[in-house]
Design an enzyme around this catalytic site. Sequence first.
Site, mmCIF file in Angstrom:
data_model
loop_
_atom_site.group_PDB
_atom_site.id
_atom_site.type_symbol
_atom_site.label_atom_id
_atom_site.label_comp_id
_atom_site.label_asym_id
_atom_site.label_seq_id
_atom_site.Cartn_x
_atom_site.Cartn_y
_atom_site.Cartn_z
ATOM 1 N N TYR A 203 0.826 -1.216 0.000
ATOM 2 C CA TYR A 203 0.000 0.000 0.000
ATOM 3 C C TYR A 203 0.862 1.270 0.000
ATOM 4 O O TYR A 203 0.822 2.066 -0.957
ATOM 5 C CB TYR A 203 -0.931 -0.061 1.220
ATOM 6 C CG TYR A 203 -1.675 1.201 1.550
ATOM 7 C CD1 TYR A 203 -2.231 2.006 0.557
ATOM 8 C CD2 TYR A 203 -1.857 1.567 2.886
ATOM 9 C CE1 TYR A 203 -2.936 3.158 0.889
ATOM 10 C CE2 TYR A 203 -2.568 2.710 3.220
ATOM 11 C CZ TYR A 203 -3.090 3.506 2.217
ATOM 12 O OH TYR A 203 -3.784 4.636 2.555
ATOM 13 N N ILE A 204 1.669 1.463 1.034
ATOM 14 C CA ILE A 204 2.429 2.718 1.118
ATOM 15 C C ILE A 204 3.578 2.699 0.102
ATOM 16 O O ILE A 204 3.858 3.709 -0.563
ATOM 17 C CB ILE A 204 2.938 2.948 2.562
ATOM 18 C CG1 ILE A 204 1.744 2.944 3.530
ATOM 19 C CG2 ILE A 204 3.705 4.262 2.666
ATOM 20 C CD1 ILE A 204 2.112 2.988 5.008
ATOM 21 N N ASP B 249 10.059 -7.014 -3.906
ATOM 22 C CA ASP B 249 8.879 -7.418 -3.125
ATOM 23 C C ASP B 249 8.662 -8.918 -3.306
ATOM 24 O O ASP B 249 8.794 -9.429 -4.424
ATOM 25 C CB ASP B 249 7.643 -6.642 -3.629
ATOM 26 C CG ASP B 249 6.499 -6.633 -2.624
ATOM 27 O OD1 ASP B 249 6.080 -5.532 -2.224
ATOM 28 O OD2 ASP B 249 6.021 -7.726 -2.235
ATOM 29 N N GLY C 157 2.042 -7.930 -1.037
ATOM 30 C CA GLY C 157 1.922 -6.969 -2.131
ATOM 31 C C GLY C 157 1.249 -7.554 -3.371
ATOM 32 O O GLY C 157 0.938 -8.747 -3.430
ATOM 33 N N ASN D 67 10.493 -11.575 10.010
ATOM 34 C CA ASN D 67 10.400 -10.711 8.828
ATOM 35 C C ASN D 67 10.963 -9.320 9.097
ATOM 36 O O ASN D 67 11.724 -8.778 8.294
ATOM 37 C CB ASN D 67 8.936 -10.626 8.375
ATOM 38 C CG ASN D 67 8.804 -10.156 6.946
ATOM 39 O OD1 ASN D 67 9.756 -10.270 6.158
ATOM 40 N ND2 ASN D 67 7.662 -9.614 6.601
ATOM 41 N N TYR E 265 4.626 -6.400 17.135
ATOM 42 C CA TYR E 265 4.829 -5.564 15.941
ATOM 43 C C TYR E 265 5.667 -4.338 16.300
ATOM 44 O O TYR E 265 6.717 -4.079 15.698
ATOM 45 C CB TYR E 265 3.463 -5.157 15.360
ATOM 46 C CG TYR E 265 3.556 -4.049 14.349
ATOM 47 C CD1 TYR E 265 4.333 -4.195 13.203
ATOM 48 C CD2 TYR E 265 2.877 -2.837 14.543
ATOM 49 C CE1 TYR E 265 4.434 -3.157 12.285
ATOM 50 C CE2 TYR E 265 2.975 -1.815 13.627
ATOM 51 C CZ TYR E 265 3.756 -1.977 12.505
ATOM 52 O OH TYR E 265 3.862 -0.944 11.601
ATOM 53 N N LYS F 46 9.719 -3.359 15.258
ATOM 54 C CA LYS F 46 10.103 -2.111 14.579
ATOM 55 C C LYS F 46 11.103 -1.330 15.437
ATOM 56 O O LYS F 46 12.036 -0.711 14.920
ATOM 57 C CB LYS F 46 8.856 -1.268 14.294
ATOM 58 C CG LYS F 46 7.966 -1.843 13.205
ATOM 59 C CD LYS F 46 8.564 -1.577 11.824
ATOM 60 C CE LYS F 46 7.685 -2.049 10.709
ATOM 61 N NZ LYS F 46 8.164 -1.651 9.377
ATOM 62 N N PHE G 133 2.025 7.337 11.844
ATOM 63 C CA PHE G 133 0.778 7.129 12.564
ATOM 64 C C PHE G 133 -0.126 6.349 11.593
ATOM 65 O O PHE G 133 0.368 5.410 10.983
ATOM 66 C CB PHE G 133 0.285 8.458 13.140
ATOM 67 C CG PHE G 133 1.122 8.794 14.394
ATOM 68 C CD1 PHE G 133 2.493 9.029 14.297
ATOM 69 C CD2 PHE G 133 0.570 8.782 15.644
ATOM 70 C CE1 PHE G 133 3.283 9.252 15.439
ATOM 71 C CE2 PHE G 133 1.339 9.019 16.787
ATOM 72 C CZ PHE G 133 2.690 9.248 16.687
#
Length: 323
Positions: free
Chosen positions: A11-12, A31, A36, A92, A141, A145, A169
């Site tokens: 998406y991003i 990817d 994706g 991942n 998650y 990160k 955000f």
Amino acid sequence: MNVLVTGGAGYIGSVCTEELLNAGHAVTVYDNLTEGHRSAVDSRARFILGRPEVEGDLLKAVREAQSEAILHFAASALVGESMANPGKYFQNNVVNGLALLNAAVAAGVRKFVFSSTCATYGPPEKVPMTEELPQRPINPYGESKLMFERMLHWYHEIHGLEFVAFRYFNAAGASEQFGEHHRTETHLIPNVLKVPLGQAKQCEIYGTDYPTPDGTCIRDYIHVVDLAQAHILALAPGKQGFYNLGNGDGYSVRQVIQTCEQVTGCRIPAVEKPRRPGDPPRLVASAEKAMRELGWKPKFPRLQEMVATAWAWHRKHPQGYPD
Ligand code: UDP
């Protein structure tokens, strides 16, 4: 610049690839297409089907793309899933991420831009949230990160790798061409829009007993095109560090549903469900540092515009991408 975009079929990453190409950069997308979609990759970009778990695959891609910069979007990114399957997140986001960092250093990449998250903070002591708040994630998650952020810090100190890490955000909205399609959709706005699309009878609210004015969780939504613009600004030499990206406005789940009703002109029934594990009640950004140091200025700060562009994309692609 020659830019390698991992997760450029997501998406991003897909919107960022489009904006990079519009700005004159040469883009190679890497990817593995587990999340994706091949058709979400801008036709002007080169595509490499990635197998990050295979030794040497990332380094080969970084070299083939003659990467001067890497934009690292590829990740597992669902709070709820991470509470059920933490190993997937550490594999991942941390293990595969480390292989990419090592490849970047080995190939002499000049700039590394990382998609981090406000989930690294956990429930904040104050809002709006600034970058120096303590980081105490409450789900794997956010922890995964944060671990990558710490690796970036040390790779900068020791190997001199210049980086910008963006703590996003809640990304929302779409460009004309590319939008949000997850095979299993868990995000609020696309789930709510399924009702006016005729794909669901009602939407769900996860938790109505939070300590917020209407009892539902508050999030800071940011237009995906504005996110992409920040990444382009981060490519300038000398830009370095951790930045929040949000609008400084919080919207509750109920307010998001209302906005979707206004934009689509449909009534959207909602059922109240229990809380989703791992969700902090209120996350709102201060993005002043990004504005001040990167010259970033959101063009679409209003939730209405985000929902309107998302709605336009979903109406054009009711089944999402074909692949
Ligand atoms: N949410 C909800 N119903 C849904 C999806 C999400 O009530 O169908 C809530 C979720 O609990 C959270 C907020 O909406 O409080 C935003 O969730 P999303 O998954 O979009 O993003 P997150 O904040 O988890 O990154």
